[in-house]
Design a protein around this motif. Structure first.
Motif, PDB file in Angstrom:
ATOM      1  N   CYS A  76       0.846  -1.192   0.000  1.00 52.63           N
ATOM      2  CA  CYS A  76       0.000   0.000   0.000  1.00 52.63           C
ATOM      3  C   CYS A  76       0.882   1.242   0.000  1.00 52.63           C
ATOM      4  CB  CYS A  76      -0.919   0.021   1.221  1.00 52.63           C
ATOM      5  SG  CYS A  76      -2.046  -1.382   1.296  1.00 52.63           S
ATOM      6  N   ASN A  77       0.456   2.266  -0.697  1.00 51.63           N
ATOM      7  CA  ASN A  77       1.243   3.490  -0.789  1.00 51.63           C
ATOM      8  C   ASN A  77       1.511   4.075   0.592  1.00 51.63           C
ATOM      9  OD1 ASN A  77       1.072   6.757  -1.080  1.00 51.63           O
ATOM     10  ND2 ASN A  77       2.229   5.830  -2.739  1.00 51.63           N
ATOM     11  N   ARG A  78       2.796   4.247   0.926  1.00 49.66           N
ATOM     12  CA  ARG A  78       3.181   4.760   2.238  1.00 49.66           C
ATOM     13  C   ARG A  78       3.915   6.085   2.152  1.00 49.66           C
ATOM     14  NH1 ARG A  78       3.308   0.723   6.228  1.00 49.66           N
ATOM     15  NH2 ARG A  78       3.761   2.478   7.614  1.00 49.66           N
ATOM     16  N   GLY A  79       4.243   6.537   0.954  1.00 51.22           N
ATOM     17  CA  GLY A  79       4.919   7.821   0.808  1.00 51.22           C
ATOM     18  C   GLY A  79       6.423   7.685   0.650  1.00 51.22           C
ATOM     19  N   LEU A  80       7.031   8.781   0.154  1.00 50.74           N
ATOM     20  CA  LEU A  80       8.461   8.777  -0.161  1.00 50.74           C
ATOM     21  C   LEU A  80       9.356   8.470   1.037  1.00 50.74           C
ATOM     22  CD1 LEU A  80      10.710   9.267  -2.258  1.00 50.74           C
ATOM     23  CD2 LEU A  80      10.577  11.708  -1.695  1.00 50.74           C
ATOM     24  N   PRO A  81       9.153   9.091   2.215  1.00 53.24           N
ATOM     25  CA  PRO A  81      10.053   8.795   3.339  1.00 53.24           C
ATOM     26  C   PRO A  81      10.076   7.316   3.715  1.00 53.24           C
ATOM     27  CG  PRO A  81       8.784  10.770   3.790  1.00 53.24           C
ATOM     28  CD  PRO A  81       8.190  10.162   2.562  1.00 53.24           C
ATOM     29  N   TYR A  82       8.904   6.699   3.751  1.00 53.55           N
ATOM     30  CA  TYR A  82       8.832   5.269   4.091  1.00 53.55           C
ATOM     31  C   TYR A  82       9.578   4.446   3.049  1.00 53.55           C
ATOM     32  CZ  TYR A  82       6.844   0.745   5.442  1.00 53.55           C
ATOM     33  OH  TYR A  82       6.687  -0.562   5.853  1.00 53.55           O
ATOM     34  N   SER A  87      14.536   1.219   1.620  1.00 56.74           N
ATOM     35  CA  SER A  87      15.698   1.012   0.763  1.00 56.74           C
ATOM     36  C   SER A  87      17.005   1.179   1.538  1.00 56.74           C
ATOM     37  CB  SER A  87      15.646   1.990  -0.410  1.00 56.74           C
ATOM     38  OG  SER A  87      16.763   1.873  -1.248  1.00 56.74           O
ATOM     39  N   ILE A  88      17.075   2.221   2.345  1.00 56.01           N
ATOM     40  CA  ILE A  88      18.292   2.480   3.128  1.00 56.01           C
ATOM     41  C   ILE A  88      18.583   1.309   4.074  1.00 56.01           C
ATOM     42  CG2 ILE A  88      19.273   3.937   4.939  1.00 56.01           C
ATOM     43  CD1 ILE A  88      17.645   6.274   3.566  1.00 56.01           C
ATOM     44  N   LEU A  89      17.549   0.796   4.714  1.00 57.77           N
ATOM     45  CA  LEU A  89      17.718  -0.321   5.641  1.00 57.77           C
ATOM     46  C   LEU A  89      18.083  -1.625   4.921  1.00 57.77           C
ATOM     47  CD1 LEU A  89      14.749   0.409   8.070  1.00 57.77           C
ATOM     48  CD2 LEU A  89      17.195   0.663   8.561  1.00 57.77           C
ATOM     49  N   SER A  90      17.861  -1.675   3.617  1.00 47.78           N
ATOM     50  CA  SER A  90      18.201  -2.853   2.825  1.00 47.78           C
ATOM     51  C   SER A  90      19.558  -2.705   2.146  1.00 47.78           C
ATOM     52  CB  SER A  90      17.128  -3.088   1.752  1.00 47.78           C
ATOM     53  OG  SER A  90      15.846  -3.229   2.334  1.00 47.78           O
ATOM     54  N   THR A  91      20.272  -1.644   2.469  1.00 45.18           N
ATOM     55  CA  THR A  91      21.526  -1.313   1.803  1.00 45.18           C
ATOM     56  C   THR A  91      22.727  -1.779   2.627  1.00 45.18           C
ATOM     57  OG1 THR A  91      20.553   0.629   0.766  1.00 45.18           O
ATOM     58  CG2 THR A  91      22.934   0.594   0.936  1.00 45.18           C
ATOM     59  N   SER A  92      23.710  -2.367   1.962  1.00 44.81           N
ATOM     60  CA  SER A  92      24.935  -2.797   2.642  1.00 44.81           C
ATOM     61  C   SER A  92      26.170  -2.107   2.087  1.00 44.81           C
ATOM     62  CB  SER A  92      25.100  -4.322   2.509  1.00 44.81           C
ATOM     63  OG  SER A  92      25.182  -4.694   1.142  1.00 44.81           O
ATOM     64  N   THR A  93      25.990  -1.245   1.067  1.00 47.68           N
ATOM     65  CA  THR A  93      27.131  -0.584   0.437  1.00 47.68           C
ATOM     66  C   THR A  93      27.584   0.633   1.241  1.00 47.68           C
ATOM     67  OG1 THR A  93      25.602   0.693  -0.931  1.00 47.68           O
ATOM     68  CG2 THR A  93      26.485  -1.338  -1.875  1.00 47.68           C
ATOM     69  N   ASN A  94      28.760   1.140   0.908  1.00 47.30           N
ATOM     70  CA  ASN A  94      29.309   2.310   1.603  1.00 47.30           C
ATOM     71  C   ASN A  94      28.473   3.562   1.361  1.00 47.30           C
ATOM     72  OD1 ASN A  94      31.344   0.522   2.121  1.00 47.30           O
ATOM     73  ND2 ASN A  94      32.971   1.684   1.133  1.00 47.30           N
ATOM     74  N   TYR A  95      27.910   3.660   0.151  1.00 47.84           N
ATOM     75  CA  TYR A  95      27.219   4.880  -0.251  1.00 47.84           C
ATOM     76  C   TYR A  95      25.804   4.572  -0.726  1.00 47.84           C
ATOM     77  CZ  TYR A  95      31.917   6.866  -0.177  1.00 47.84           C
ATOM     78  OH  TYR A  95      33.168   7.270   0.214  1.00 47.84           O
ATOM     79  N   TYR A  96      24.927   5.538  -0.467  1.00 44.35           N
ATOM     80  CA  TYR A  96      23.531   5.417  -0.896  1.00 44.35           C
ATOM     81  C   TYR A  96      23.162   6.679  -1.674  1.00 44.35           C
ATOM     82  CZ  TYR A  96      18.492   4.770  -0.888  1.00 44.35           C
ATOM     83  OH  TYR A  96      17.186   4.607  -1.293  1.00 44.35           O
ATOM     84  N   ALA A  97      22.709   6.508  -2.913  1.00 41.86           N
ATOM     85  CA  ALA A  97      22.376   7.636  -3.779  1.00 41.86           C
ATOM     86  C   ALA A  97      20.881   7.708  -4.027  1.00 41.86           C
ATOM     87  CB  ALA A  97      23.115   7.520  -5.115  1.00 41.86           C
ATOM     88  N   ARG A  98      20.349   8.927  -3.962  1.00 41.94           N
ATOM     89  CA  ARG A  98      18.940   9.198  -4.280  1.00 41.94           C
ATOM     90  C   ARG A  98      18.756   9.329  -5.785  1.00 41.94           C
ATOM     91  NH1 ARG A  98      15.038   9.855  -4.371  1.00 41.94           N
ATOM     92  NH2 ARG A  98      14.110  11.846  -3.872  1.00 41.94           N
ATOM     93  N   MET A  99      17.558   9.023  -6.236  1.00 42.84           N
ATOM     94  CA  MET A  99      17.214   9.203  -7.643  1.00 42.84           C
ATOM     95  C   MET A  99      15.702   9.167  -7.763  1.00 42.84           C
ATOM     96  SD  MET A  99      18.386   9.523 -10.784  1.00 42.84           S
ATOM     97  CE  MET A  99      17.723   9.351 -12.437  1.00 42.84           C
ATOM     98  N   ASP A 100      15.122  10.087  -8.514  1.00 37.78           N
ATOM     99  CA  ASP A 100      13.680  10.070  -8.752  1.00 37.78           C
ATOM    100  C   ASP A 100      13.370   9.343 -10.047  1.00 37.78           C
ATOM    101  OD1 ASP A 100      12.888  11.302  -6.446  1.00 37.78           O
ATOM    102  OD2 ASP A 100      12.709  13.306  -7.307  1.00 37.78           O
ATOM    103  N   ALA A 101      12.127   8.903 -10.178  1.00 42.96           N
ATOM    104  CA  ALA A 101      11.722   8.067 -11.304  1.00 42.96           C
ATOM    105  C   ALA A 101      11.457   8.862 -12.575  1.00 42.96           C
ATOM    106  CB  ALA A 101      10.482   7.256 -10.933  1.00 42.96           C
ATOM    107  N   ASP A 102      11.622  10.180 -12.526  1.00 34.85           N
ATOM    108  CA  ASP A 102      11.405  10.974 -13.743  1.00 34.85           C
ATOM    109  C   ASP A 102      12.582  11.904 -14.048  1.00 34.85           C
ATOM    110  OD1 ASP A 102      10.991  12.679 -11.644  1.00 34.85           O
ATOM    111  OD2 ASP A 102       9.105  13.510 -12.378  1.00 34.85           O
ATOM    112  N   ASP A 103      13.678  11.747 -13.328  1.00 37.20           N
ATOM    113  CA  ASP A 103      14.879  12.529 -13.602  1.00 37.20           C
ATOM    114  C   ASP A 103      15.909  11.666 -14.331  1.00 37.20           C
ATOM    115  OD1 ASP A 103      13.754  14.731 -12.315  1.00 37.20           O
ATOM    116  OD2 ASP A 103      14.556  14.131 -10.375  1.00 37.20           O
ATOM    117  N   VAL A 104      17.035  12.262 -14.673  1.00 36.77           N
ATOM    118  CA  VAL A 104      18.075  11.560 -15.421  1.00 36.77           C
ATOM    119  C   VAL A 104      19.426  11.891 -14.794  1.00 36.77           C
ATOM    120  CG1 VAL A 104      19.097  11.140 -17.691  1.00 36.77           C
ATOM    121  CG2 VAL A 104      16.692  11.878 -17.528  1.00 36.77           C
TER     122      VAL A 104
END
Length: 275
Positions: A76-82, A87-104
């Motif tokens: 169910c839709n929970r919003g961007l912060p959720y 995603s952040i909690l599922s990350t094991s890499t040194n760095y985490y990068a943001r990206m939107d679904a309509d940018d390049v």
């Protein structure tokens, strides 16, 4: 980082999407991450609620074709912060990068951000400048959206403008242990501003690269930013970040009032008053 023996720190890119996303926008966004000169170790496609069958099929193709793609599903839709927190909690890499679904993302975006962070271990959050576009990022002469590069300027901007272009940001993953995750429970909007303010209060160093490494789709941005509920949320967050400076308090109030002005004035200001 051109030497073949150079160590490549892992990067995860999180791309949230939800109902209403245009499939071609999403395809171009994701493909821009596949085209990076420094490959992402993981790409999180974060589905926030139900989407069209066409989008589901596209995601399925990416999963089958690329081993580094991970599909994070929120029923169910929970919003961007959720979505970002998941995603952040599922990350094991040194760095985490943001990206939107309509940018390049520019092909060298991840490489240049990682290089800067590797050379500047005191910096934990790093954004970039962006080129705005409406329809075709390859053929439009977009407005160069600049944000301050140094920490002291960023702290001042927090009072009256957003000093970071959110989808351009790269984090050290361990910074979230210092500042916490996005606030997904509060009714207050402007969750990215809340995170920047929290980071500054905890003396986390934030900077921006003075180079446009993101193509930012700005269609409808003026109207979205001037919705009354959004303006009120922005005001609440900004006034929780106190200052004794008369200048900054005046700029803070002026920025909020400007968003409540008639559309023709806002459009003129958006085109003529930005640096």
């Amino acid at each position: 980082m051109d030497n073949k023996n150079t160590y490549y720190p892992g990067v995860t890119v999180g791309i949230p999407f939800y109902a209403g996303v245009e499939i071609e926008h999403l395809r171009i966004a994701v493909d821009s991450i596949f085209s990076q000169s420094l490959p992402a170790k993981e790409i999180h496609l974060i589905q926030d609620g139900s989407v069209s069958k066409e989008v589901e099929e596209l995601i399925s193709i990416y999963i089958q074709s690329h081993k580094n793609v991970k599909h994070l599903m929120i029923e169910c839709n929970r919003g961007l912060p959720y979505a970002l927190n998941l995603s952040i909690l599922s990350t094991s890499t040194n760095y985490y990068a943001r990206m939107d679904a309509d940018d390049v993302s520019h092909p060298d975006r991840l490489k240049k951000q990682v290089e800067f962070l590797e050379k500047n271990p005191d910096v934990d959050i790093l954004g970039t400048w962006a080129l705005e576009f409406e329809h075709d990022y390859k053929n439009e002469t977009g407005f160069l959206k600049k944000v301050p590069t140094e920490s002291n300027q960023i702290q001042e901007w927090l009072h009256y403008r957003n000093p970071l272009i959110h989808p351009s940001v790269m984090f050290r993953r361990n910074v979230f242990a210092k500042i916490g995750l996005y606030d997904a429970n509060s009714s207050t909007g402007a969750k990215d501003l809340q995170l920047w303010i929290r980071a500054v209060k905890r003396q986390v160093v934030i900077k921006n690269l003075s180079e446009p490494l993101l193509y930012y789709r700005c269609s409808g941005a003026i109207n979205r930013r001037s919705r009354l509920d959004r303006v009120l949320r922005q005001a609440k967050v900004r006034y929780q970040y106190h200052t004794l400076s008369p200048k900054l308090n005046l700029l803070k109030t002026s920025a909020i009032l400007f968003r409540l002005m008639p559309q023709v004035i806002r459009e003129w200001g958006y085109k003529n008053l930005r640096r």
